[in-house]
Design an enzyme around this catalytic site. Sequence first.
Site, PDB file in Angstrom:
ATOM      1  N   ASN A 211       0.854  -1.194   0.000  1.00 42.19           N
ATOM      2  CA  ASN A 211       0.000   0.000   0.000  1.00 42.19           C
ATOM      3  C   ASN A 211       0.884   1.236   0.000  1.00 42.19           C
ATOM      4  O   ASN A 211       2.012   1.211   0.491  1.00 42.19           O
ATOM      5  CB  ASN A 211      -0.877  -0.010   1.261  1.00 42.19           C
ATOM      6  CG  ASN A 211      -1.820   1.186   1.312  1.00 42.19           C
ATOM      7  OD1 ASN A 211      -2.433   1.548   0.305  1.00 42.19           O
ATOM      8  ND2 ASN A 211      -1.942   1.812   2.471  1.00 42.19           N
TER       9      ASN A 211
ATOM     10  N   HIS B 295       0.773   5.170   1.369  1.00 41.59           N
ATOM     11  CA  HIS B 295       0.022   6.006   2.299  1.00 41.59           C
ATOM     12  C   HIS B 295       0.658   7.401   2.329  1.00 41.59           C
ATOM     13  O   HIS B 295       1.879   7.520   2.437  1.00 41.59           O
ATOM     14  CB  HIS B 295       0.060   5.377   3.703  1.00 41.59           C
ATOM     15  CG  HIS B 295      -0.688   6.185   4.711  1.00 41.59           C
ATOM     16  ND1 HIS B 295      -2.068   6.173   4.804  1.00 41.59           N
ATOM     17  CD2 HIS B 295      -0.260   7.074   5.650  1.00 41.59           C
ATOM     18  CE1 HIS B 295      -2.443   7.003   5.766  1.00 41.59           C
ATOM     19  NE2 HIS B 295      -1.378   7.556   6.291  1.00 41.59           N
TER      20      HIS B 295
ATOM     21  N   SER C 186       4.625   6.849   2.469  1.00 41.73           N
ATOM     22  CA  SER C 186       5.194   5.574   2.916  1.00 41.73           C
ATOM     23  C   SER C 186       4.625   4.451   2.072  1.00 41.73           C
ATOM     24  O   SER C 186       3.431   4.445   1.754  1.00 41.73           O
ATOM     25  CB  SER C 186       4.829   5.289   4.376  1.00 41.73           C
ATOM     26  OG  SER C 186       5.236   6.342   5.212  1.00 41.73           O
TER      27      SER C 186
ATOM     28  N   ASP D 228      -2.535   0.750   8.189  1.00 41.08           N
ATOM     29  CA  ASP D 228      -1.337   1.562   7.869  1.00 41.08           C
ATOM     30  C   ASP D 228      -0.159   1.264   8.795  1.00 41.08           C
ATOM     31  O   ASP D 228       0.596   2.180   9.170  1.00 41.08           O
ATOM     32  CB  ASP D 228      -1.673   3.066   7.930  1.00 41.08           C
ATOM     33  CG  ASP D 228      -2.756   3.455   6.933  1.00 41.08           C
ATOM     34  OD1 ASP D 228      -2.801   2.858   5.847  1.00 41.08           O
ATOM     35  OD2 ASP D 228      -3.552   4.343   7.244  1.00 41.08           O
TER      36      ASP D 228
HETATM   37  C1  GRF Z   1      -2.790   8.715  -2.857  1.00 42.32           C
HETATM   38  O1  GRF Z   1      -2.420   9.929  -2.265  1.00 42.32           O
HETATM   39  C2  GRF Z   1      -2.429   7.552  -1.973  1.00 42.32           C
HETATM   40  O2  GRF Z   1      -1.321   7.795  -1.172  1.00 42.32           O
HETATM   41  C3  GRF Z   1      -3.644   7.402  -1.102  1.00 42.32           C
HETATM   42  O3  GRF Z   1      -4.725   7.708  -1.950  1.00 42.32           O
HETATM   43  C4  GRF Z   1      -4.301   8.594  -2.979  1.00 42.32           C
HETATM   44  C5  GRF Z   1      -4.725   7.998  -4.292  1.00 42.32           C
HETATM   45  O4  GRF Z   1      -4.544   8.872  -5.362  1.00 42.32           O
HETATM   46  N1  GRF Z   1      -3.683   6.089  -0.517  1.00 42.32           N
HETATM   47  P1  GRF Z   1      -4.755   8.366  -6.856  1.00 42.32           P
HETATM   48  O5  GRF Z   1      -6.135   7.747  -6.943  1.00 42.32           O
HETATM   49  O6  GRF Z   1      -3.673   7.384  -7.159  1.00 42.32           O
HETATM   50  O7  GRF Z   1      -4.668   9.608  -7.704  1.00 42.32           O
END
Ligand code: GRF
Length: 215
Positions: A107, A109, A136, A145
Amino acid sequence: MKKIAVLISGGGSNLQAIIDKCASGYINAEIACVISNNPHAYGLERAKVANIPIKVLNHKNYASRLLYDDELSLFLEQLDVDLIVLAGFMRILSSKIADYYYGRMINIHPSLLPKYPGLNTHEKVIQNKDIIHGVSIHYVSSELDAGPIIAQGEIEVSNYQDINDLIKRIHKVEHQIYPEIIKYICDDKIYLDIKKIAFKNIKMNKSFIYKKYDL
Ligand code: GRF
């Protein structure tokens, strides 16, 4: 070549970065499917343009988290992928699925974990006038997370007025660091060995990869 599945809920800008890097050969993998819990996610359009199969599993059609996760698990099992990439997938996974795919699911984050797990990370950075912020990448575990951190990308923060600017900068970091880490995993240079991450021939600066970005 490895097979990956990408799970999204929204815009899919990270998905796009991964699609582009698979297409160019930088990541040695094929995206077998893009899965979304949100039927209206724009990322699904990105997948269609790239001729990648899509699957919508709308959580609203399931009576419980467990039933949803069972269906997701079944679908992932049939896909038989090497790596599951969560890219803006806005659902908490039950421990059953997180435990089953432990070491095979990652993932991204938008915070420097363990700081700010959960939502609204950018708002918190601004409220607290943090001087650094970042992203991260971690293996997914049953705790939100909190799985083992593979990499972090850091930026400096000084302008606390413009949250959109901050989000834009964080996205830029994500689009660089996420494909890089996925590449390493697909090249078997990073993997989870019992509970510890193994890094093969990769320059480390903490117990994980830590990069500073001037963006
Ligand atoms: C990203 O900022 C990611 O870190 C978080 O959700 C957002 C997704 O953005 N988990 P996208 O859909 O890839 O534009």
